[in-house]
Design a protein around this motif. Structure first.
Motif, short mmCIF file in Angstrom:
data_model
loop_
_atom_site.label_atom_id
_atom_site.label_comp_id
_atom_site.label_asym_id
_atom_site.label_seq_id
_atom_site.Cartn_x
_atom_site.Cartn_y
_atom_site.Cartn_z
N VAL A 25 0.82 -1.26 0.19
CA VAL A 25 -0.38 0.31 0.34
C VAL A 25 1.18 1.35 0.20
O VAL A 25 0.40 2.07 -0.69
CB VAL A 25 -0.65 0.44 0.85
CG1 VAL A 25 -1.97 -0.78 1.25
CG2 VAL A 25 -0.63 -0.18 2.45
N LYS A 26 2.15 1.06 -0.06
CA LYS A 26 2.96 2.42 -0.16
C LYS A 26 3.38 2.44 -1.50
O LYS A 26 3.91 3.82 -1.34
CB LYS A 26 4.57 2.48 1.29
CG LYS A 26 4.26 2.16 2.40
CD LYS A 26 5.22 1.28 3.59
CE LYS A 26 5.27 1.33 4.69
NZ LYS A 26 6.29 1.05 5.29
N LEU A 27 3.27 1.69 -2.73
CA LEU A 27 3.28 1.81 -3.61
C LEU A 27 2.62 2.97 -3.87
O LEU A 27 0.69 3.09 -4.27
CB LEU A 27 3.65 0.64 -4.37
CG LEU A 27 4.68 -0.15 -3.75
CD1 LEU A 27 5.26 -1.41 -4.74
CD2 LEU A 27 6.50 0.60 -3.83
N SER A 28 2.78 3.88 -4.69
CA SER A 28 1.55 4.78 -5.53
C SER A 28 1.04 4.35 -6.26
O SER A 28 0.02 5.16 -7.17
CB SER A 28 2.98 6.05 -6.00
OG SER A 28 3.37 5.71 -7.11
N VAL A 29 1.65 2.77 -7.44
CA VAL A 29 1.51 2.34 -7.69
C VAL A 29 0.41 1.79 -7.62
O VAL A 29 -1.68 1.69 -8.46
CB VAL A 29 1.96 1.35 -9.50
CG1 VAL A 29 2.57 1.36 -9.73
CG2 VAL A 29 1.77 0.19 -7.57
N PHE A 30 -0.38 1.76 -6.76
CA PHE A 30 -1.61 1.37 -6.11
C PHE A 30 -2.73 2.10 -4.95
O PHE A 30 -3.13 2.80 -4.57
CB PHE A 30 -1.51 0.24 -4.80
CG PHE A 30 -1.11 -0.91 -5.53
CD1 PHE A 30 -2.15 -1.87 -6.37
CD2 PHE A 30 -0.09 -1.37 -5.21
CE1 PHE A 30 -1.19 -3.18 -7.22
CE2 PHE A 30 1.08 -2.54 -6.07
CZ PHE A 30 0.24 -3.34 -6.79
#
Lengths: 75, 199
Positions: free
Chosen positions: B134-139
């Motif tokens: 959830v820390k990844l901006s793709v999500f």
């Protein structure tokens, strides 16, 4: 705080049941991190059938504030 | 402050993982405060010891790896430990860290098991993968852990090797690897087109 709530907190935050008091501090850098909040959301859902918002829970700084949030949602 | 791990982890790009153990410091904390104060991490949060020590370590780590100007980073904290993930390129990276014996409530374990009945790994590892993802901006805006786990049915997790997982929502795929260090689980997640991203 009733027994049901104390048991919930004991299970979610791994605190001895007989030591639970409303003024226990919730520390975002310690006992009140994201996993503790997820555990608490799940326990509240399981025990009371309500889904509290994690951001609202995260802003709680004492155990009594979680109790107040639950009571507010139950009204 | 002790460095307990430094590791290069990516097969294609410069991505490094470090774990530090924070200890009580007085004089050296003042020095580190001043050091971070004159860096890009100057912030009101400098009065927080964890912030100061983790950013100090991040700057030192980047200099040691000769990644001085632009770098991507992600931090995760658990107790006295901080995991630092650092990349010299624009690759999306994230990290999550938890003690191996971290307690999860009974109902949280049950919910995770219901969501992933065929994934035969500890519930804590699934939590690490989700928290890292959830820390990844793709999500970004796709899932929100603050709403609990009920909206996670869209997230598919497939075990590729004993410690490597493919994590996807619809057509977006990322890869996670679990490391063990000093009684800690560390989950690193990277945006990649191939699963052989990890060393």
């Amino acid at each position: 705080m009733d027994e049901k709530f104390k048991q919930l907190i004991s299970e979610a935050l791994e605190i001895e049941l007989n030591t639970i008091q409303g003024d226990i501090v919730l520390d975002p850098e310690g006992n009140w991190d994201s996993v503790a909040i997820l555990s608490t959301i799940s326990e509240i859902d399981n025990q009371y059938g309500i889904q509290l918002d994690g951001n609202e829970l995260a802003s709680c700084r004492k155990i009594s504030e979680i109790d107040a949030l639950i009571n507010k949602s139950l009204i | 402050m002790t460095v307990v791990l430094v590791k290069e982890i990516c097969a294609h790009r410069s991505v490094y993982l470090s774990v530090i153990k924070r200890e009580k410091e007085c004089l050296s904390l003042l020095y580190k405060f001043v050091y971070v104060f004159f860096s890009k991490f100057r912030s009101r949060r400098l009065f927080n010891e964890r912030y100061t020590l983790s950013r100090y370590s991040l700057i030192k780590f980047s200099k040691r790896l000769v990644i001085c100007k632009k770098f991507n980073y992600c931090l995760s904290h658990a107790g006295k430990y901080t995991a630092i993930l650092l990349s010299s390129e624009k690759q999306q990276i994230s990290v999550d860290l938890e003690p191996i014996n971290r307690h999860l409530s009974g109902s949280l374990k049950l919910k995770i098991r219901k969501l992933y009945p065929d994934l035969l790994i500890q519930e804590l590892i699934i939590i690490l993968i989700l928290e890292s993802m959830v820390k990844l901006s793709v999500f970004k805006n796709q899932i929100d852990l603050s709403k609990g786990l009920d909206n996670l049915c869209l997230v598919k997790i497939i075990r590729l090797k004993s410690d490597i997982f493919e994590v996807s929502i619809k057509s977006i795929k990322v890869y996670s690897k679990i490391y063990i260090c000093e009684d800690l689980y560390i989950c690193v997640t990277m945006d990649s087109t191939t699963s052989d991203v990890f060393l």
